[in-house]
Motif scaffolding. Sequence first.
Motif, PDB file in Angstrom:
ATOM      1  N   ILE A  32       0.829  -1.205   0.000  1.00 45.55           N
ATOM      2  CA  ILE A  32       0.000   0.000   0.000  1.00 45.55           C
ATOM      3  C   ILE A  32       0.859   1.248   0.000  1.00 45.55           C
ATOM      4  CG2 ILE A  32      -1.661   1.351   1.338  1.00 45.55           C
ATOM      5  CD1 ILE A  32      -2.875  -1.325   2.249  1.00 45.55           C
ATOM      6  N   VAL A  33       1.838   1.301   0.899  1.00 43.63           N
ATOM      7  CA  VAL A  33       2.685   2.490   1.019  1.00 43.63           C
ATOM      8  C   VAL A  33       3.523   2.696  -0.233  1.00 43.63           C
ATOM      9  CG1 VAL A  33       4.578   3.541   2.318  1.00 43.63           C
ATOM     10  CG2 VAL A  33       2.719   2.421   3.522  1.00 43.63           C
ATOM     11  N   GLY A  34       4.005   1.615  -0.827  1.00 44.89           N
ATOM     12  CA  GLY A  34       4.848   1.723  -2.009  1.00 44.89           C
ATOM     13  C   GLY A  34       4.067   1.787  -3.302  1.00 44.89           C
ATOM     14  N   GLY A  35       2.757   1.801  -3.219  1.00 39.76           N
ATOM     15  CA  GLY A  35       1.949   1.761  -4.429  1.00 39.76           C
ATOM     16  C   GLY A  35       1.066   2.977  -4.594  1.00 39.76           C
ATOM     17  N   TYR A  36       0.302   2.920  -5.633  1.00 44.97           N
ATOM     18  CA  TYR A  36      -0.618   3.989  -5.974  1.00 44.97           C
ATOM     19  C   TYR A  36      -2.017   3.486  -5.634  1.00 44.97           C
ATOM     20  CZ  TYR A  36       3.450   4.990  -8.822  1.00 44.97           C
ATOM     21  OH  TYR A  36       4.725   5.221  -9.247  1.00 44.97           O
ATOM     22  N   PHE A  37      -2.597   3.964  -4.554  1.00 39.19           N
ATOM     23  CA  PHE A  37      -3.922   3.467  -4.231  1.00 39.19           C
ATOM     24  C   PHE A  37      -4.953   4.564  -4.352  1.00 39.19           C
ATOM     25  CE2 PHE A  37      -2.758   5.005  -0.033  1.00 39.19           C
ATOM     26  CZ  PHE A  37      -3.932   5.547   0.435  1.00 39.19           C
ATOM     27  N   VAL A  38      -6.143   4.121  -4.713  1.00 36.49           N
ATOM     28  CA  VAL A  38      -7.293   5.001  -4.864  1.00 36.49           C
ATOM     29  C   VAL A  38      -8.444   4.321  -4.142  1.00 36.49           C
ATOM     30  CG1 VAL A  38      -8.903   6.007  -6.523  1.00 36.49           C
ATOM     31  CG2 VAL A  38      -6.488   5.785  -7.131  1.00 36.49           C
ATOM     32  N   LEU A  39      -9.133   5.050  -3.297  1.00 34.11           N
ATOM     33  CA  LEU A  39     -10.299   4.525  -2.603  1.00 34.11           C
ATOM     34  C   LEU A  39     -11.523   5.171  -3.220  1.00 34.11           C
ATOM     35  CD1 LEU A  39     -11.216   2.778  -0.137  1.00 34.11           C
ATOM     36  CD2 LEU A  39     -11.121   4.871   1.212  1.00 34.11           C
ATOM     37  N   THR A  40     -12.533   4.356  -3.510  1.00 32.96           N
ATOM     38  CA  THR A  40     -13.767   4.895  -4.075  1.00 32.96           C
ATOM     39  C   THR A  40     -14.923   4.669  -3.111  1.00 32.96           C
ATOM     40  OG1 THR A  40     -14.356   2.857  -5.226  1.00 32.96           O
ATOM     41  CG2 THR A  40     -13.000   4.441  -6.445  1.00 32.96           C
ATOM     42  N   ASP A  41     -15.968   5.456  -3.299  1.00 34.79           N
ATOM     43  CA  ASP A  41     -17.177   5.256  -2.504  1.00 34.79           C
ATOM     44  C   ASP A  41     -18.074   4.244  -3.198  1.00 34.79           C
ATOM     45  OD1 ASP A  41     -18.463   6.593  -4.592  1.00 34.79           O
ATOM     46  OD2 ASP A  41     -18.659   8.472  -3.498  1.00 34.79           O
ATOM     47  N   GLY A  42     -19.281   4.076  -2.702  1.00 37.28           N
ATOM     48  CA  GLY A  42     -20.207   3.094  -3.243  1.00 37.28           C
ATOM     49  C   GLY A  42     -20.721   3.387  -4.639  1.00 37.28           C
ATOM     50  N   GLN A  43     -20.449   4.567  -5.163  1.00 38.84           N
ATOM     51  CA  GLN A  43     -20.873   4.922  -6.517  1.00 38.84           C
ATOM     52  C   GLN A  43     -19.704   4.996  -7.496  1.00 38.84           C
ATOM     53  OE1 GLN A  43     -22.091   6.848  -3.712  1.00 38.84           O
ATOM     54  NE2 GLN A  43     -23.667   5.273  -3.739  1.00 38.84           N
ATOM     55  N   GLY A  58      -1.008  12.811 -12.550  1.00 43.54           N
ATOM     56  CA  GLY A  58      -0.820  14.243 -12.771  1.00 43.54           C
ATOM     57  C   GLY A  58      -2.010  15.073 -12.327  1.00 43.54           C
ATOM     58  N   ARG A  59      -2.721  14.613 -11.314  1.00 46.92           N
ATOM     59  CA  ARG A  59      -3.921  15.310 -10.850  1.00 46.92           C
ATOM     60  C   ARG A  59      -3.862  15.491  -9.336  1.00 46.92           C
ATOM     61  NH1 ARG A  59      -7.959  14.944 -14.868  1.00 46.92           N
ATOM     62  NH2 ARG A  59      -7.447  13.441 -16.491  1.00 46.92           N
ATOM     63  N   PRO A  60      -4.001  16.725  -8.868  1.00 49.53           N
ATOM     64  CA  PRO A  60      -4.024  16.952  -7.416  1.00 49.53           C
ATOM     65  C   PRO A  60      -5.330  16.442  -6.809  1.00 49.53           C
ATOM     66  CG  PRO A  60      -4.451  19.000  -8.591  1.00 49.53           C
ATOM     67  CD  PRO A  60      -4.120  17.967  -9.630  1.00 49.53           C
ATOM     68  N   ALA A  61      -5.287  16.167  -5.519  1.00 54.63           N
ATOM     69  CA  ALA A  61      -6.451  15.617  -4.823  1.00 54.63           C
ATOM     70  C   ALA A  61      -7.687  16.492  -5.012  1.00 54.63           C
ATOM     71  CB  ALA A  61      -6.138  15.445  -3.338  1.00 54.63           C
ATOM     72  N   GLN A  62      -7.540  17.806  -4.886  1.00 58.08           N
ATOM     73  CA  GLN A  62      -8.710  18.680  -4.982  1.00 58.08           C
ATOM     74  C   GLN A  62      -9.398  18.596  -6.341  1.00 58.08           C
ATOM     75  OE1 GLN A  62      -5.614  19.758  -4.310  1.00 58.08           O
ATOM     76  NE2 GLN A  62      -5.084  21.559  -5.507  1.00 58.08           N
ATOM     77  N   GLU A  63      -8.670  18.164  -7.363  1.00 57.90           N
ATOM     78  CA  GLU A  63      -9.245  18.019  -8.706  1.00 57.90           C
ATOM     79  C   GLU A  63      -9.945  16.682  -8.891  1.00 57.90           C
ATOM     80  OE1 GLU A  63      -7.385  17.207 -13.073  1.00 57.90           O
ATOM     81  OE2 GLU A  63      -6.549  18.948 -12.018  1.00 57.90           O
ATOM     82  N   ILE A  64      -9.483  15.641  -8.204  1.00 58.23           N
ATOM     83  CA  ILE A  64      -9.985  14.295  -8.477  1.00 58.23           C
ATOM     84  C   ILE A  64     -10.997  13.795  -7.453  1.00 58.23           C
ATOM     85  CG2 ILE A  64      -8.179  12.990  -7.284  1.00 58.23           C
ATOM     86  CD1 ILE A  64      -9.704  12.199 -10.728  1.00 58.23           C
ATOM     87  N   LEU A  65     -10.933  14.255  -6.212  1.00 55.46           N
ATOM     88  CA  LEU A  65     -11.866  13.768  -5.193  1.00 55.46           C
ATOM     89  C   LEU A  65     -13.305  14.050  -5.619  1.00 55.46           C
ATOM     90  CD1 LEU A  65      -9.991  14.748  -1.921  1.00 55.46           C
ATOM     91  CD2 LEU A  65     -10.214  12.478  -2.937  1.00 55.46           C
ATOM     92  N   GLY A  66     -14.145  13.024  -5.533  1.00 55.56           N
ATOM     93  CA  GLY A  66     -15.538  13.137  -5.928  1.00 55.56           C
ATOM     94  C   GLY A  66     -15.795  12.826  -7.392  1.00 55.56           C
ATOM     95  N   GLN A  67     -14.734  12.666  -8.181  1.00 57.53           N
ATOM     96  CA  GLN A  67     -14.877  12.354  -9.599  1.00 57.53           C
ATOM     97  C   GLN A  67     -14.932  10.832  -9.799  1.00 57.53           C
ATOM     98  OE1 GLN A  67     -15.245  14.820 -11.956  1.00 57.53           O
ATOM     99  NE2 GLN A  67     -15.276  16.104 -10.127  1.00 57.53           N
ATOM    100  N   SER A  68     -15.530  10.409 -10.890  1.00 57.95           N
ATOM    101  CA  SER A  68     -15.641   8.986 -11.215  1.00 57.95           C
ATOM    102  C   SER A  68     -14.263   8.385 -11.484  1.00 57.95           C
ATOM    103  CB  SER A  68     -16.521   8.806 -12.450  1.00 57.95           C
ATOM    104  OG  SER A  68     -16.397   7.503 -12.975  1.00 57.95           O
ATOM    105  N   PHE A  69     -13.951   7.258 -10.822  1.00 54.44           N
ATOM    106  CA  PHE A  69     -12.689   6.562 -11.047  1.00 54.44           C
ATOM    107  C   PHE A  69     -12.573   6.158 -12.509  1.00 54.44           C
ATOM    108  CE2 PHE A  69     -10.514   2.404 -11.352  1.00 54.44           C
ATOM    109  CZ  PHE A  69      -9.240   2.802 -10.994  1.00 54.44           C
TER     110      PHE A  69
END
Length: 156
Positions: A32-43, A58-69
Motif C-alpha cells: 500500500i505504502v509503495g503503491g498507488y492506491f485510490v479509494l472509491t465510494d459506493g458509486q 498528474g492530478r491533485p487531490a482537490q481536482e480528483i476527489l468526488g470524480q468517477s474513477f
Amino acid sequence: MSTHISSGADEVLASAAESGPEDPLDALLKQIVGGYFVLTDGQGSVSKWSEPAELLFGRPAQEILGQSFFGTLLDPALSADAQSWKAFLENGDPPTAPGRVAVEGMHAAGHRFPIEAVFVPVKLDEGFDFSLFLEDLSFELPMNLMLLRMRQQHPV
C-alpha cells in the motif's frame, strides 16, 4: 496498482528481506505504502487519493476527489473484465472478473499509460475501519517507521 516510488523504500525492503520471513501485515503495508492506491465510494467516485497516485495521474487531490474513477482516470475503451468492475463500483452489480485487471490510465496531460488495477471490495461494515487505516498512512515517514506506526495503531 503497486510500484515502489523511492530508493529509500527499496533499501528498507532489501534489509527486511535479509532479516528473515516477512509478517503478512508488513507485506500488505509495504504494497500500500509503495503503491498507488485510490479509494472509491459506493458509486465509484474517488474518496481517497494517495500522493503517489497524484504523481502518476498528474492530478491533485482537490481536482480528483468526488470524480468517477472509471470516467476520469481510465481510458473509456474498457475490456470486459474492466467493464465488470465498473458495473460493480457504479451499480453494485456482482463482478464477474478477477480482481486484477489491465487498463489504460489517463494522465492529466492527455497521454495514456498501461496500469494494472487491483480491486479490493471492502464490506460496508468494515469500510469505516479501512478508511481510518488509510487515513493513518503517512507517506513522509521512512518505511520502517511507517510499519511500526501502523502496527501500533492498527494491531488487528
